[in-house]
Design a protein around this motif. Structure first.
Motif, PDB file in Angstrom:
ATOM      1  N   ILE A 268       0.845  -1.188   0.000  1.00 38.92           N
ATOM      2  CA  ILE A 268       0.000   0.000   0.000  1.00 38.92           C
ATOM      3  C   ILE A 268       0.881   1.238   0.000  1.00 38.92           C
ATOM      4  CG2 ILE A 268      -1.716   1.293   1.327  1.00 38.92           C
ATOM      5  CD1 ILE A 268      -2.672  -1.350   2.493  1.00 38.92           C
ATOM      6  N   LYS A 269       0.540   2.209  -0.831  1.00 40.50           N
ATOM      7  CA  LYS A 269       1.296   3.449  -0.863  1.00 40.50           C
ATOM      8  C   LYS A 269       0.415   4.560  -1.410  1.00 40.50           C
ATOM      9  CE  LYS A 269       4.139   4.423  -4.066  1.00 40.50           C
ATOM     10  NZ  LYS A 269       5.357   4.512  -4.900  1.00 40.50           N
ATOM     11  N   PRO A 270       0.667   5.813  -1.023  1.00 39.65           N
ATOM     12  CA  PRO A 270      -0.077   6.933  -1.600  1.00 39.65           C
ATOM     13  C   PRO A 270       0.184   7.013  -3.103  1.00 39.65           C
ATOM     14  CG  PRO A 270       1.111   7.607   0.376  1.00 39.65           C
ATOM     15  CD  PRO A 270       1.617   6.239   0.019  1.00 39.65           C
ATOM     16  N   THR A 271      -0.871   7.123  -3.873  1.00 37.42           N
ATOM     17  CA  THR A 271      -0.760   6.993  -5.327  1.00 37.42           C
ATOM     18  C   THR A 271      -1.552   8.087  -6.040  1.00 37.42           C
ATOM     19  OG1 THR A 271      -0.550   4.589  -5.099  1.00 37.42           O
ATOM     20  CG2 THR A 271      -1.144   5.429  -7.273  1.00 37.42           C
ATOM     21  N   ASN A 272      -0.969   8.584  -7.117  1.00 37.77           N
ATOM     22  CA  ASN A 272      -1.673   9.497  -8.010  1.00 37.77           C
ATOM     23  C   ASN A 272      -2.506   8.646  -8.978  1.00 37.77           C
ATOM     24  OD1 ASN A 272      -2.471  11.203 -10.113  1.00 37.77           O
ATOM     25  ND2 ASN A 272      -0.649  12.483  -9.930  1.00 37.77           N
TER      26      ASN A 272
END
Length: 435
Positions: A268-272
């Motif tokens: 999981i990671k912050p994504t555009n």
């Protein structure tokens, strides 16, 4: 010692002598006995107990036995209790009416105790057999449900295993191709800049020679004429510019392939999200550009401002790939059944809308393709369901989308027809954060 539970019998009768006779006989036979002297009294009793059998008199004040029996058979709590009528009415009409109202048998008055006991034993034995059969049916239903759940789980596991292997192979292939292309293309692209400078220098030198050497030897003049030096000077610059544009496009495609595969982003990671959608569109660009004079498929993007979303970016890109591929296929299928003029008058279009509402990311993919019939739409997320011919697909694409959105991202995905025209709308929503 193990105690045997007594069968309970409810006597409903308004004549004391009948009640006493039945009570004494039944207790002698080790039955548990309850008594009600009217229909209303019986209902009150049945709110507290559920007897194994009911002896019900027909001729009673206020409410006769037929009415009482019909009410009991309409109540799920008492509908299964066997009811034996007690009556002095011997005509066939009343017997049929009694059995039609739900009774299992009748006893003719005056009461003969041997007949009463015999009929009670028969119907209690029948009820015991029925209960045993019902228990066996319930157990088999439970077993069937468990087998069905196991089968569903096996299907989901099989789908996931096939999908994992497929996407792992595809991801490795895409990443490998991107890596292999990247190095030589970067080398060519980087050296093209130097080549342009060198060509400019050489052409500048040739220009100086032409300026200062007014009468070159015939051999040089012949060579200049044979190569058409004036045209070569102009076209060489154009060629180098075109090559630079081409290598830039290849570098861009390699970048999109890397974004799409995201093999290094399994967590999981912050994504555009918009970047992921655009990379998918670029991978599908050749399918949007159609030939045979059919118009290209137009993509309309309505992107609203959204924050970085915590998600599994590689998996979401797979969802975007399946949804957009299905939209393109639906448009191509529509146009195979239309004339070229009709296709040009109403070209294919895919509209992508995004927004954030109530801390959830929302996305809609709409096309003006063939649409999905209602009887198919209810099954499109089932594993291995497909409307394609054999050899044209596994039917797992939308099932995989459902698993990624609903299970992995705790979201929702659904499909609706276009409200105003042929085509399909897919909607999905996921929380902005999985933590």
């Amino acid at each position: 010692m193990l105690s045997t539970q007594k069968n309970e019998i409810l006597i409903v009768d308004d004549i004391p002598t009948n009640i006493k006779l039945l009570h004494d006989v039944l207790q002698t036979e080790n039955y548990k006995v309850s008594i009600a002297k009217s229909g209303k009294s019986a209902f009150k009793k049945l709110n507290k107990i559920v007897p194994d059998l009911i002896l019900l008199d027909i001729m009673m004040p206020e409410m006769n036995g037929f009415d009482v029996c019909e009410i009991l058979k309409q109540n799920t709590r008492t509908e299964h209790i066997p009811i034996i009528f007690m009556t002095a009415l011997t005509d066939e009409v009343n017997k049929v009416k009694g059995l039609s109202s739900g009774a299992v048998d009748y006893i003719t008055k005056p009461i003969h105790t041997e007949e009463v006991l015999a009929r009670i034993k028969v119907h209690l034995a029948l009820r015991k057999t029925q209960q045993k059969l019902q228990n066996e049916i319930a157990e088999r239903k439970q077993t069937a449900n468990e087998l069905s759940q196991t089968l569903d789980e096996l299907k989901r596991t099989q789908t996931q295993l096939v999908h994992n292997e497929k996407m792992s192979s595809l991801g490795r292939l895409v990443a490998g191709i991107a890596h292999e292309i990247n190095n030589p293309v970067n080398f060519i692209h980087g050296n093209l800049q130097h080549a342009e400078c060198y060509v400019e220098d050489l052409l500048g030198l040739v220009s100086l020679y032409q300026k200062h050497i007014l009468n070159p030897p015939k051999e040089i003049l012949d060579k200049m004429e044979s190569i058409d030096l004036a045209y070569l000077e102009k076209d060489l610059v154009k060629i180098l510019t075109s090559m630079s544009i081409g290598t830039s496009r290849i570098c861009e495609i390699v970048s999109y392939l890397r974004i799409f595969s995201r093999l290094d982003e399994a967590q999981i990671k912050p994504t555009n999200i918009h970047e992921g959608i655009d990379s998918t569109l670029n991978v599908l660009d050749n399918r949007l550009q159609r030939n045979n004079d059919y118009p290209n498929i137009r993509v309309v993007k309505d992107y609203r401002p959204i924050p970085a979303i915590e998600c599994y970016p590689g998996q979401l890109n797979q969802v975007f790939m399946h949804l957009l591929s299905n939209a393109i296929e639906a448009i191509n299928e529509r146009d195979t059944h239309r004339s070229l003029s009709a296709a040009n008058a109403d070209p294919g279009m895919v509209m992508i809308s995004t927004a954030v509402r109530d801390d959830r990311f929302m996305m809609r993919v709409m096309d003006n393709g063939t649409g999905i019939p209602e009887n198919v739409r209810s099954h499109i997320f089932d594993p291995f369901f497909t409307t394609k011919d054999v050899g044209q697909g596994t039917g797992m694409g939308l099932a995989i989308c459902y698993k990624i959105i609903a299970e992995t991202h705790r979201g929702k995905i659904w499909c609706e027809p276009n409200p105003d025209e042929p085509g399909t709308q897919f909607f999905l929503e996921i929380p902005l954060s999985l933590n």
